[in-house]
Design a protein around this motif. Sequence first.
Motif, PDB file in Angstrom:
ATOM      1  N   GLU A   1      75.164  30.630  34.065  1.00 40.01           N
ATOM      2  CA  GLU A   1      75.896  32.159  34.160  1.00 40.01           C
ATOM      3  C   GLU A   1      76.859  31.772  35.345  1.00 40.01           C
ATOM      4  N   ASP A   2      77.971  32.284  35.266  1.00 38.86           N
ATOM      5  CA  ASP A   2      79.164  32.233  36.354  1.00 38.86           C
ATOM      6  C   ASP A   2      78.600  32.776  37.457  1.00 38.86           C
ATOM      7  N   PRO A   3      77.854  34.075  37.825  1.00 36.64           N
ATOM      8  CA  PRO A   3      77.296  34.547  39.172  1.00 36.64           C
ATOM      9  C   PRO A   3      76.354  33.317  39.698  1.00 36.64           C
ATOM     10  N   ASP A   4      75.565  32.920  38.979  1.00 33.63           N
ATOM     11  CA  ASP A   4      74.547  31.733  39.335  1.00 33.63           C
ATOM     12  C   ASP A   4      75.510  30.787  40.136  1.00 33.63           C
ATOM     13  N   ILE A   5      76.521  30.060  39.199  1.00 35.64           N
ATOM     14  CA  ILE A   5      77.063  28.795  39.922  1.00 35.64           C
ATOM     15  C   ILE A   5      77.868  29.137  40.956  1.00 35.64           C
ATOM     16  N   TRP A   6      78.428  30.479  41.308  1.00 33.44           N
ATOM     17  CA  TRP A   6      79.132  30.571  42.272  1.00 33.44           C
ATOM     18  C   TRP A   6      78.425  30.859  43.508  1.00 33.44           C
ATOM     19  N   SER A   7      77.260  31.397  43.197  1.00 32.71           N
ATOM     20  CA  SER A   7      76.384  31.748  44.149  1.00 32.71           C
ATOM     21  C   SER A   7      75.974  30.203  44.739  1.00 32.71           C
ATOM     22  N   TRP A   8      75.646  29.516  43.927  1.00 33.49           N
ATOM     23  CA  TRP A   8      75.277  28.046  44.536  1.00 33.49           C
ATOM     24  C   TRP A   8      76.211  27.391  45.019  1.00 33.49           C
ATOM     25  N   LEU A   9      77.487  27.373  44.547  1.00 36.56           N
ATOM     26  CA  LEU A   9      78.610  26.648  45.093  1.00 36.56           C
ATOM     27  C   LEU A   9      78.872  27.287  46.623  1.00 36.56           C
ATOM     28  N   MET A  10      78.631  28.502  46.676  1.00 36.74           N
ATOM     29  CA  MET A  10      79.133  29.270  47.946  1.00 36.74           C
ATOM     30  C   MET A  10      78.158  29.203  48.830  1.00 36.74           C
ATOM     31  N   GLY A  11      76.997  28.613  48.494  1.00 36.09           N
ATOM     32  CA  GLY A  11      75.912  28.457  49.596  1.00 36.09           C
ATOM     33  C   GLY A  11      75.154  29.674  49.532  1.00 36.09           C
ATOM     34  N   TYR A  12      75.272  30.742  48.736  1.00 39.33           N
ATOM     35  CA  TYR A  12      74.729  32.035  48.885  1.00 39.33           C
ATOM     36  C   TYR A  12      73.059  31.930  48.342  1.00 39.33           C
ATOM     37  N   SER A  13      72.804  30.959  47.520  1.00 37.03           N
ATOM     38  CA  SER A  13      71.311  30.853  47.142  1.00 37.03           C
ATOM     39  C   SER A  13      71.405  29.303  46.837  1.00 37.03           C
ATOM     40  N   GLN A  14      70.308  28.946  46.712  1.00 39.01           N
ATOM     41  CA  GLN A  14      69.948  27.455  46.313  1.00 39.01           C
ATOM     42  C   GLN A  14      69.715  27.154  44.760  1.00 39.01           C
ATOM     43  N   PRO A  15      70.443  26.176  44.179  1.00 40.27           N
ATOM     44  CA  PRO A  15      70.316  25.829  42.760  1.00 40.27           C
ATOM     45  C   PRO A  15      68.742  25.488  42.656  1.00 40.27           C
ATOM     46  N   PRO A  16      68.380  25.432  41.366  1.00 42.37           N
ATOM     47  CA  PRO A  16      67.161  24.672  41.193  1.00 42.37           C
ATOM     48  C   PRO A  16      67.133  23.373  41.624  1.00 42.37           C
ATOM     49  N   GLN A  17      66.052  22.854  42.018  1.00 43.06           N
ATOM     50  CA  GLN A  17      65.823  21.345  42.513  1.00 43.06           C
ATOM     51  C   GLN A  17      66.376  20.564  41.129  1.00 43.06           C
ATOM     52  N   GLY A  18      66.678  19.458  41.502  1.00 40.81           N
ATOM     53  CA  GLY A  18      66.977  18.421  40.533  1.00 40.81           C
ATOM     54  C   GLY A  18      68.285  18.247  39.968  1.00 40.81           C
ATOM     55  N   PRO A  19      68.563  17.978  38.906  1.00 37.50           N
ATOM     56  CA  PRO A  19      69.807  17.567  38.279  1.00 37.50           C
ATOM     57  C   PRO A  19      70.904  18.831  38.928  1.00 37.50           C
ATOM     58  N   LEU A  20      70.499  20.009  38.610  1.00 39.18           N
ATOM     59  CA  LEU A  20      71.563  20.849  38.829  1.00 39.18           C
ATOM     60  C   LEU A  20      71.929  20.948  40.208  1.00 39.18           C
ATOM     61  N   ALA A  21      70.827  20.891  41.105  1.00 43.15           N
ATOM     62  CA  ALA A  21      71.200  20.911  42.426  1.00 43.15           C
ATOM     63  C   ALA A  21      72.068  19.439  42.824  1.00 43.15           C
ATOM     64  N   ASP A  22      72.074  18.554  42.047  1.00 45.12           N
ATOM     65  CA  ASP A  22      72.837  17.343  42.374  1.00 45.12           C
ATOM     66  C   ASP A  22      74.145  17.517  41.908  1.00 45.12           C
ATOM     67  N   ALA A  23      74.350  18.313  40.843  1.00 49.12           N
ATOM     68  CA  ALA A  23      75.704  18.646  40.156  1.00 49.12           C
ATOM     69  C   ALA A  23      76.412  19.543  41.080  1.00 49.12           C
ATOM     70  N   ILE A  24      75.826  20.712  41.856  1.00 46.30           N
ATOM     71  CA  ILE A  24      76.451  21.391  42.680  1.00 46.30           C
ATOM     72  C   ILE A  24      76.810  20.747  43.828  1.00 46.30           C
ATOM     73  N   ALA A  25      75.847  19.787  44.402  1.00 43.54           N
ATOM     74  CA  ALA A  25      76.352  19.126  45.637  1.00 43.54           C
ATOM     75  C   ALA A  25      77.389  18.135  45.385  1.00 43.54           C
ATOM     76  N   GLY A  26      77.672  17.504  44.095  1.00 43.94           N
ATOM     77  CA  GLY A  26      78.891  16.967  43.672  1.00 43.94           C
ATOM     78  C   GLY A  26      79.984  17.856  43.716  1.00 43.94           C
ATOM     79  N   LEU A  27      80.252  19.060  43.317  1.00 46.53           N
ATOM     80  CA  LEU A  27      81.127  19.828  43.296  1.00 46.53           C
ATOM     81  C   LEU A  27      81.518  20.247  44.566  1.00 46.53           C
ATOM     82  N   ARG A  28      80.647  20.439  45.526  1.00 46.54           N
ATOM     83  CA  ARG A  28      80.695  20.977  46.753  1.00 46.54           C
ATOM     84  C   ARG A  28      81.531  19.820  47.780  1.00 46.54           C
ATOM     85  N   ARG A  29      81.415  18.577  47.131  1.00 46.45           N
ATOM     86  CA  ARG A  29      82.113  17.516  48.056  1.00 46.45           C
ATOM     87  C   ARG A  29      83.502  17.334  47.829  1.00 46.45           C
TER      88      ARG A  29
END
Length: 75
Positions: A47-75
């Motif tokens: 969901e968009d609100p979840d992705i946005w929250s993870w990208l902005m650092g408001y919350s932590q994404p689930p560990q694993g591949p999703l966290a890696d994808a978010i880290a890649g987007l934040r770089r």
Amino acid sequence: MHESQIRWRLRRGMKELDVLLTRWFDNQWSQARASERAAFVDLLACEDPDIWSWLMGYSQPPQGPLADAIAGLRR
């Protein structure tokens, strides 16, 4: 999933996400490893609100591949 289908799924309800996700896809997709591509496609199912929250650092994404994808987007 075919690239045209992924490009269609990049259209989000938030313009900010459209820009961030499309930028990663345009700049990184062709050289991304298969695992990075799979994580990115999985991220698009979230969901968009979840992705946005993870990208902005408001919350932590689930560990694993999703966290890696978010880290890649934040770089």
